[in-house]
Write an enzyme that holds these catalytic residues in place. Structure first.
Site, short mmCIF file in Angstrom:
data_model
loop_
_atom_site.label_atom_id
_atom_site.label_comp_id
_atom_site.label_asym_id
_atom_site.label_seq_id
_atom_site.Cartn_x
_atom_site.Cartn_y
_atom_site.Cartn_z
N GLN A 194 -1.41 0.20 1.10
CA GLN A 194 -2.12 1.14 1.80
C GLN A 194 -1.84 2.60 1.12
O GLN A 194 -2.56 3.47 1.32
CB GLN A 194 -1.94 1.33 3.37
CG GLN A 194 -2.54 0.23 4.07
CD GLN A 194 -4.05 -0.28 3.92
OE1 GLN A 194 -4.64 0.41 3.28
NE2 GLN A 194 -4.53 -1.45 4.45
N LYS A 217 -7.64 -3.42 -2.82
CA LYS A 217 -7.66 -2.50 -1.95
C LYS A 217 -7.83 -1.05 -2.90
O LYS A 217 -7.92 -0.15 -2.34
CB LYS A 217 -6.50 -2.42 -1.25
CG LYS A 217 -6.49 -3.46 0.10
CD LYS A 217 -5.19 -3.16 0.77
CE LYS A 217 -4.88 -4.27 1.69
NZ LYS A 217 -5.74 -4.79 2.76
N1 C6P Z 1 -4.37 -5.13 5.34
C1 C6P Z 1 -6.22 -4.27 6.65
O1 C6P Z 1 -7.38 -4.53 6.81
P1 C6P Z 1 -3.36 -8.55 1.22
O2 C6P Z 1 -3.98 -9.17 2.24
O3 C6P Z 1 -2.23 -9.64 0.76
O4 C6P Z 1 -4.00 -8.07 0.11
O5 C6P Z 1 -2.44 -7.38 2.01
C2 C6P Z 1 -1.57 -7.53 2.96
C3 C6P Z 1 -1.13 -6.11 3.45
C4 C6P Z 1 0.09 -5.78 3.43
N2 C6P Z 1 0.34 -4.48 3.91
C5 C6P Z 1 -0.48 -3.80 4.52
C6 C6P Z 1 0.11 -2.49 4.66
C7 C6P Z 1 -1.73 -3.97 4.67
O6 C6P Z 1 -2.56 -3.13 5.17
C8 C6P Z 1 -2.19 -5.23 4.17
C9 C6P Z 1 -3.62 -5.81 4.26
C10 C6P Z 1 -5.74 -5.35 5.58
O7 C6P Z 1 -5.57 -3.67 7.53
C11 C6P Z 1 -5.93 -6.69 5.68
S1 C6P Z 1 -5.35 -7.54 7.12
#
Ligand code: C6P
Length: 402
Positions: A194, A217
């Site tokens: 994030q 993201k």
């Molecule tokens: N959070 C949210 O809606 P991935 O799914 O592997 O691209 O990212 C995982 C992940 C790891 N750390 C943090 C701080 C995150 O926010 C996320 C993904 C999304 O908050 C999907 S659950």
């Protein structure tokens, strides 16, 4: 120029998209870059001795170089392409965790982590007989290096902390956490899922040992992620997955491993995704961090100010918009978050409701589920106004006062 023009999906679907922490929309330049790769340069890279394969390899390795520059890595061999932040964090937990943790060692993570920076450590500790300790944030999300200093010991081998929480939107002082961890002989793993999409991140300045993030993201396609790791650590780690071009030499008895970064990239890699990520970096650079951060800060402040008119809305975390980085997680008194999400959807406003893959954090905060609006710099005040039109109607639609 209107940044929204870069995202035709928003007009086509007539949607106010406020679920950017889950994934961002993709501008046509990114989609076209990935598509152009498939139209003009596609072959299996790193293997073929013919020109098309060499071109595919160049596209892939050039993308790696640009990712390295984007996060200030010393060398492109420190950039491992993965599927996403989750796979990057699992790579560290499996390869580093299971190799270098011993019985009685300790891993410290925080209660504010996404499951992806928690479960891999639970599993690695179980496998190695190590202890997992949680650093508890204050109820407003505050986590400081001083708080780590109070619980860390010389048994601590790994500290794993998110740079920005996906629930509070709050930024943690990774440089400070790394300094404390290193002083006690531990490494610092930062979850940048994030942060990297919303602020300049320089791994050498932070002095983190690992940083994980996802392309999707930050305007890039799904299926491409990054693990940055310091070279000396990556070099002593065993591979995580086996097969494909991650080998140097194979016999019927065993194998030796390719040089970094290929040692950690088993099987055929995602060149289209890497090319899309490179274009997403160009897209971010075209607008620049000053513009991006200012727009996101302004929108967060605008929205949080308006929320003051809704006494039945409770925001998780700090009252200071500057500590939210575009993420506002809240509850609406008397209304289940899933009902809120359904009403927002009736108004063509996309937000997320649920536990946000942070169940232990929500339990600690005394709730099971919340609503979250998360912004990107292509959002504007009109989006926020439409969000509030929907919010205003929620309690009425549920037959409640106000
Ligand atoms: N959070 C949210 O809606 P991935 O799914 O592997 O691209 O990212 C995982 C992940 C790891 N750390 C943090 C701080 C995150 O926010 C996320 C993904 C999304 O908050 C999907 S659950």
């Amino acid at each position: 120029m209107d940044i929204k023009e870069e995202f035709p999906i928003l007009e086509k679907r007539n949607i106010v998209y406020l679920d950017n922490a889950a994934t961002t929309q993709k501008p046509p330049c990114v989609i076209e870059a990935a598509s152009r790769y498939y139209k003009e340069n596609n072959a299996n890279p790193l293997r073929g001795l013919y020109q098309l394969s060499i071109d595919a390899t160049d596209e892939y390795e050039n993308s790696r170089q640009e990712v390295a520059e984007f996060i200030g890595a010393a060398d492109k061999s420190e950039i491992i392409f993965t599927r996403n932040a989750t796979e990057s964090l699992n790579l560290v937990a499996y390869s580093y965790g299971r190799s270098f943790l011993d019985q009685g060692d300790e891993v410290i993570t925080t209660i504010a982590e996404h499951h992806s920076n928690m479960i891999p450590w639970q599993q690695a500790c179980k496998a190695r007989g190590a202890k997992l300790t949680y650093l508890y944030c204050e109820k407003d999300g505050t986590l400081t290096p001083d708080m780590l200093e109070k619980i860390i010991s010389d048994k601590t081998k790994i500290v794993a902390v998110t740079q920005v929480s996906n629930v509070f939107g709050r930024e943690n002082d990774i440089k400070g956490f790394a300094e404390v961890a290193h002083r006690h002989g531990a490494i610092l793993v930062a979850d940048g899922a994030q942060s990297v999409p919303h602020m300049p991140v320089n791994v050498q300045d932070l002095d983190c040992d690992f940083l994980a993030f996802s392309g999707h993201k930050m305007y890039a396609p799904m299926g491409i992620g990054v693990l940055y790791g310091k070279k000396d650590l990556l070099e002593k780690m065993p591979p995580f997955l086996f097969g494909g071009e991650m080998i140097e030499y194979v016999t019927t008895e065993g194998a030796t491993w390719a040089e970094l970064p290929h040692k950690f990239e088993a099987g055929t890699v995602n060149v289209g995704g890497a090319v899309g990520l490179r274009e997403a970096i160009h897209f971010i650079n075209r607008f620049g961090w000053d513009t991006i951060m200012k727009r996101e800060e302004d929108l967060t402040a605008y929205a949080m100010d308006k929320m003051k008119d809704y006494p039945y809305v409770h925001i998780l975390g700090s009252a200071d918009p500057a500590k939210h980085h575009g993420i506002i997680t809240f509850t609406v008194e008397g209304v289940h978050p899933h009902d809120c999400a359904a009403i927002f959807d009736e108004h063509d406003v996309a937000i997320r409701a649920g536990h946000h893959c942070a169940q232990p954090l929500l339990k600690y905060l005394g709730t099971l589920s919340t609503v979250r609006a998360s912004m990107a710099f292509y959002n504007d005040r009109n989006d926020i106004d439409r969000f509030f039109e929907a919010l205003t109607s929620i309690r009425k639609e549920m037959g409640l006062d106000g």
